[in-house]
Design an enzyme around this catalytic site. Structure first.
Site, PDB file in Angstrom:
ATOM      1  N   HIS A 168     112.905  56.749   7.981  1.00 21.47           N
ATOM      2  CA  HIS A 168     113.534  55.868   7.622  1.00 21.47           C
ATOM      3  C   HIS A 168     114.853  55.977   6.680  1.00 21.47           C
ATOM      4  O   HIS A 168     114.850  55.704   5.536  1.00 21.47           O
ATOM      5  CB  HIS A 168     112.328  55.437   6.756  1.00 21.47           C
ATOM      6  N   ARG A 214     111.472  47.423  11.209  1.00 21.04           N
ATOM      7  CA  ARG A 214     110.285  47.790  10.515  1.00 21.04           C
ATOM      8  C   ARG A 214     109.321  48.349  11.600  1.00 21.04           C
ATOM      9  O   ARG A 214     109.302  47.869  12.908  1.00 21.04           O
ATOM     10  CB  ARG A 214     109.595  46.619  10.064  1.00 21.04           C
TER      11      ARG A 214
HETATM   12  P1  NAP Z   1     118.893  39.190   6.985  1.00 19.31           P
HETATM   13  O1  NAP Z   1     120.224  39.112   6.715  1.00 19.31           O
HETATM   14  O2  NAP Z   1     117.718  38.310   6.427  1.00 19.31           O
HETATM   15  O3  NAP Z   1     118.836  39.055   8.653  1.00 19.31           O
HETATM   16  C1  NAP Z   1     117.716  38.612   9.648  1.00 19.31           C
HETATM   17  C2  NAP Z   1     118.246  38.163  10.767  1.00 19.31           C
HETATM   18  O4  NAP Z   1     117.095  37.978  11.702  1.00 19.31           O
HETATM   19  C3  NAP Z   1     118.882  36.877  10.921  1.00 19.31           C
HETATM   20  O5  NAP Z   1     119.907  36.881  11.655  1.00 19.31           O
HETATM   21  C4  NAP Z   1     117.761  36.049  11.348  1.00 19.31           C
HETATM   22  O6  NAP Z   1     118.240  34.727  11.980  1.00 19.31           O
HETATM   23  C5  NAP Z   1     117.196  36.692  12.536  1.00 19.31           C
HETATM   24  N1  NAP Z   1     115.559  36.341  12.594  1.00 19.31           N
HETATM   25  C6  NAP Z   1     114.696  36.313  11.608  1.00 19.31           C
HETATM   26  N2  NAP Z   1     113.615  35.784  12.093  1.00 19.31           N
HETATM   27  C7  NAP Z   1     114.229  35.514  13.435  1.00 19.31           C
HETATM   28  C8  NAP Z   1     113.282  35.080  14.444  1.00 19.31           C
HETATM   29  N3  NAP Z   1     112.000  34.546  14.449  1.00 19.31           N
HETATM   30  N4  NAP Z   1     113.915  34.816  15.795  1.00 19.31           N
HETATM   31  C9  NAP Z   1     115.064  35.226  15.722  1.00 19.31           C
HETATM   32  N5  NAP Z   1     115.794  35.864  14.707  1.00 19.31           N
HETATM   33  C10 NAP Z   1     115.218  35.870  13.616  1.00 19.31           C
HETATM   34  O7  NAP Z   1     118.180  40.661   6.946  1.00 19.31           O
HETATM   35  P2  NAP Z   1     119.098  42.022   6.992  1.00 19.31           P
HETATM   36  O8  NAP Z   1     119.758  42.236   5.752  1.00 19.31           O
HETATM   37  O9  NAP Z   1     119.836  42.052   8.222  1.00 19.31           O
HETATM   38  O10 NAP Z   1     117.862  43.297   7.195  1.00 19.31           O
HETATM   39  C11 NAP Z   1     117.182  43.168   8.312  1.00 19.31           C
HETATM   40  C12 NAP Z   1     115.856  44.030   8.246  1.00 19.31           C
HETATM   41  O11 NAP Z   1     116.330  45.296   8.486  1.00 19.31           O
HETATM   42  C13 NAP Z   1     115.120  44.075   7.047  1.00 19.31           C
HETATM   43  O12 NAP Z   1     114.304  42.985   7.086  1.00 19.31           O
HETATM   44  C14 NAP Z   1     114.504  45.450   7.128  1.00 19.31           C
HETATM   45  O13 NAP Z   1     113.426  45.289   7.565  1.00 19.31           O
HETATM   46  C15 NAP Z   1     115.390  46.412   8.002  1.00 19.31           C
HETATM   47  N6  NAP Z   1     116.326  47.397   7.304  1.00 19.31           N
HETATM   48  C16 NAP Z   1     115.922  48.644   7.676  1.00 19.31           C
HETATM   49  C17 NAP Z   1     116.530  49.603   6.942  1.00 19.31           C
HETATM   50  C18 NAP Z   1     116.278  51.030   7.388  1.00 19.31           C
HETATM   51  O14 NAP Z   1     116.797  51.866   6.584  1.00 19.31           O
HETATM   52  N7  NAP Z   1     115.943  51.297   8.615  1.00 19.31           N
HETATM   53  C19 NAP Z   1     117.390  49.239   5.921  1.00 19.31           C
HETATM   54  C20 NAP Z   1     117.778  47.928   5.547  1.00 19.31           C
HETATM   55  C21 NAP Z   1     117.015  46.871   6.384  1.00 19.31           C
HETATM   56  P3  NAP Z   1     119.081  33.651  10.909  1.00 19.31           P
HETATM   57  O15 NAP Z   1     120.434  34.338  10.796  1.00 19.31           O
HETATM   58  O16 NAP Z   1     119.066  32.473  11.768  1.00 19.31           O
HETATM   59  O17 NAP Z   1     118.293  33.556   9.622  1.00 19.31           O
HETATM   60  C1  GLV Z   2     114.853  49.320   3.833  1.00 15.74           C
HETATM   61  O1  GLV Z   2     114.226  49.396   4.707  1.00 15.74           O
HETATM   62  C2  GLV Z   2     115.319  48.023   3.242  1.00 15.74           C
HETATM   63  O2  GLV Z   2     114.601  46.928   3.813  1.00 15.74           O
HETATM   64  O3  GLV Z   2     116.015  47.939   2.398  1.00 15.74           O
END
Ligand code: NAP
Ligand code: GLV
Length: 309
Positions: free
Chosen positions: A272, A224
Site C-alpha cells: 500500500h 482498495r
Molecule cells: P476520485 O477523485 O473521487 O475519483 C474517483 C473516480 O472513480 C471518479 O472518476 C469517479 O467517477 C469514478 N467512479 C466512482 N464510482 C464509480 C462507478 N460506480 N462507476 C464508474 N466510475 C466510478 O478519487 P481519487 O482521489 O482518484 O482516488 C481513487 C481511489 O484511489 C481512492 O478512493 C483510494 O481508494 C485509492 N487510493 C489508493 C492509494 C494507494 O496508495 N494505493 C492512494 C490514494 C488513493 P466521476 O468522475 O464521474 O465521479
Molecule cells: C490511500 O490509500 C488513500 O486513500 O489516500
C-alpha cells in the site's frame, strides 16, 4: 478552532507536528490529552474507532487525511451529520501516476523476465511491442486515475478511462456508466483499478471481469483490496487468462504471511505504497479546509455521502 487530530500511522506524530506548524490560529489536540471534547469543532480522522464521535458533540466538519474515504464511511461508526472533506492532492496524484507507469513499463518491457534471466546468467532478447499498440484501461478517472492516464498517454500508450460521469480529456477517451464497462475491459491489455470503494464498486474485479479481458492481460489494483475477488484472480492467473497482477492494496492489511498471493509467481505485491499521503502538501489542504470551515465557507472536495466517495 479546536481540532482533534487522529493519525493511526507509523508517522502519525509527523502529521500532528506539521499540522501544528501550518495551522496557525487553530489549536491541534490529540488523545489522550483532550479534556474538553465538547470544545472540538473539527476532527481529522482516517479510521475512527466505534465510539470516536460520541463525546464530540459540537463538530462542524470531518477531514480525511487521504484520498479514499471508505475506511471512514464503512467503519460501522455512526457519522455525525457534518461535511466530510477528503484530500485531492496533486502531489499524491503524481506519485500514483509514477507507480502505475513503473508497473506498466516493468510489464511491457518484460523486466521481470530479464531479472530472472540474470539469475541464470542467460543472455536472451525478447520482442516487445510499441506503447501505442498496448491498450490501457483505467477504471476511475478522478484525481488519481486522470493523472495516471495523462502520464501513460504522454509516452504513447493507448489509454481509455471509465468513470461515472462523462469527461473530455485530450487524446484520452473516457467511457461513462455501467454499460461501457465490459467493452472497456474487453479492450484493455492492461487494466488499472483506481476506483473508490463503494457499494457499486466492491468486487468489481471478479471472474466475469477476467473472462472478458484479452488473453494474457495484466491487472493493476492500486485502489482498495475489496475491489478484488482474490480466488477469481488466482484462478484466472493459474489458467493463463491473465499473465500477471500487480497488487498494492488488500482487504486485510498488512497482508497475512499465510496468503497464497505472496508465493504466486505472477503476482507482484507492494505494501500500500502506490501513493502515500504527503504530510506537507496534505496538511496544506487540511489547513485550507479548516480556514474555510472557520470562516463559514464551504470547503473544497466534500464527499458525496450518497455516492460514497
Ligand atoms: P476520485 O477523485 O473521487 O475519483 C474517483 C473516480 O472513480 C471518479 O472518476 C469517479 O467517477 C469514478 N467512479 C466512482 N464510482 C464509480 C462507478 N460506480 N462507476 C464508474 N466510475 C466510478 O478519487 P481519487 O482521489 O482518484 O482516488 C481513487 C481511489 O484511489 C481512492 O478512493 C483510494 O481508494 C485509492 N487510493 C489508493 C492509494 C494507494 O496508495 N494505493 C492512494 C490514494 C488513493 P466521476 O468522475 O464521474 O465521479
Ligand atoms: C490511500 O490509500 C488513500 O486513500 O489516500
Amino acid at each position: 478552532m479546536q481540532v482533534l487530530a487522529d493519525f493511526p500511522w507509523e508517522n502519525g506524530q509527523e502529521w500532528i507536528d506539521e499540522l501544528r506548524r501550518q495551522a496557525v490560529g487553530h489549536q491541534i489536540l490529540a488523545e489522550p490529552d483532550i479534556v474538553d471534547h465538547a470544545g472540538i469543532e473539527a476532527a481529522v480522522v482516517w479510521r475512527p474507532s466505534i465510539d470516536f464521535f460520541k463525546p464530540l458533540t459540537n463538530l462542524r466538519a470531518l477531514i480525511v487525511p487521504g484520498a479514499g474515504v471508505d475506511q471512514l464511511m464503512q467503519s460501522g461508526t455512526s457519522l455525525p451529520d457534518v461535511p466530510i472533506v477528503r484530500l485531492a492532492d496533486p502531489v499524491m496524484a503524481t506519485r500514483m501516476a509514477e507507480y502505475v507507469l513503473a508497473m506498466v513499463l516493468d510489464h511491457h518491457r518484460q523486466l521481470g523476465r530479464y531479472r530472472d534471466q540474470q539469475a541464470g546468467a542467460i543472455w536472451k532478447r525478447h520482442f516487445h511491442s510499441d506503447p501505442q499498440d498496448i491498450r490501457v484501461g483505467i477504471l476511475g478517472m478522478g484525481v488519481m486515475g486522470a493523472a495516471a492516464a495523462r502520464h501513460l498517454r504522454a509516452i504513447g500508450y493507448a489509454v481509455t478511462g471509465w468513470s461515472r460521469s462523462t469527461k473530455v480529456m485530450p487524446d484520452i477517451d473516457v467511457a461513462a456508466g455501467e454499460a461501457a464497462l465490459m467493452p472497456l475491459i474487453a479492450a484493455s491489455d492492461i487494466l488499472v483499478c483506481l476506483l473508490p470503494l463503494t457499494d457499486a464498486t466492491r468486487g468489481i474485479l471478479n471472474a466475469k471481469t477476467f473472462d472478458a479481458m484479452p488473453e494474457g492481460a495484466l491487472l493493476i489494483n492500486a485502489a482498495r483490496g475489496a475491489h478484488l475477488v482474490v480466488p477469481d484472480l488466482v484462478a484466472a492467473l493459474d489458467r493463463g487468462k491473465l499473465s500477471a497482477a500487480v497488487l498494492d492494496v488488500f482487504e486485510d492489511e498488512p497482508l497475512s504471511p499465510e496468503s497464497p498471493l505472496w508465493e504466486h509467481p505472477n503476482v507482484t505485491i507492494t505494501p500500500h505504497i502506490a501513493s502515500l499521503s504527503n504530510p506537507v502538501t496534505g496538511v496544506r489542504q487540511i489547513v485550507r479546509a479548516l480556514d474555510r470551515i472557520e470562516a463559514g465557507e464551504r470547503p473544497d472536495h466534500i464527499v458525496d455521502r450518497h455516492a460514497g466517495y
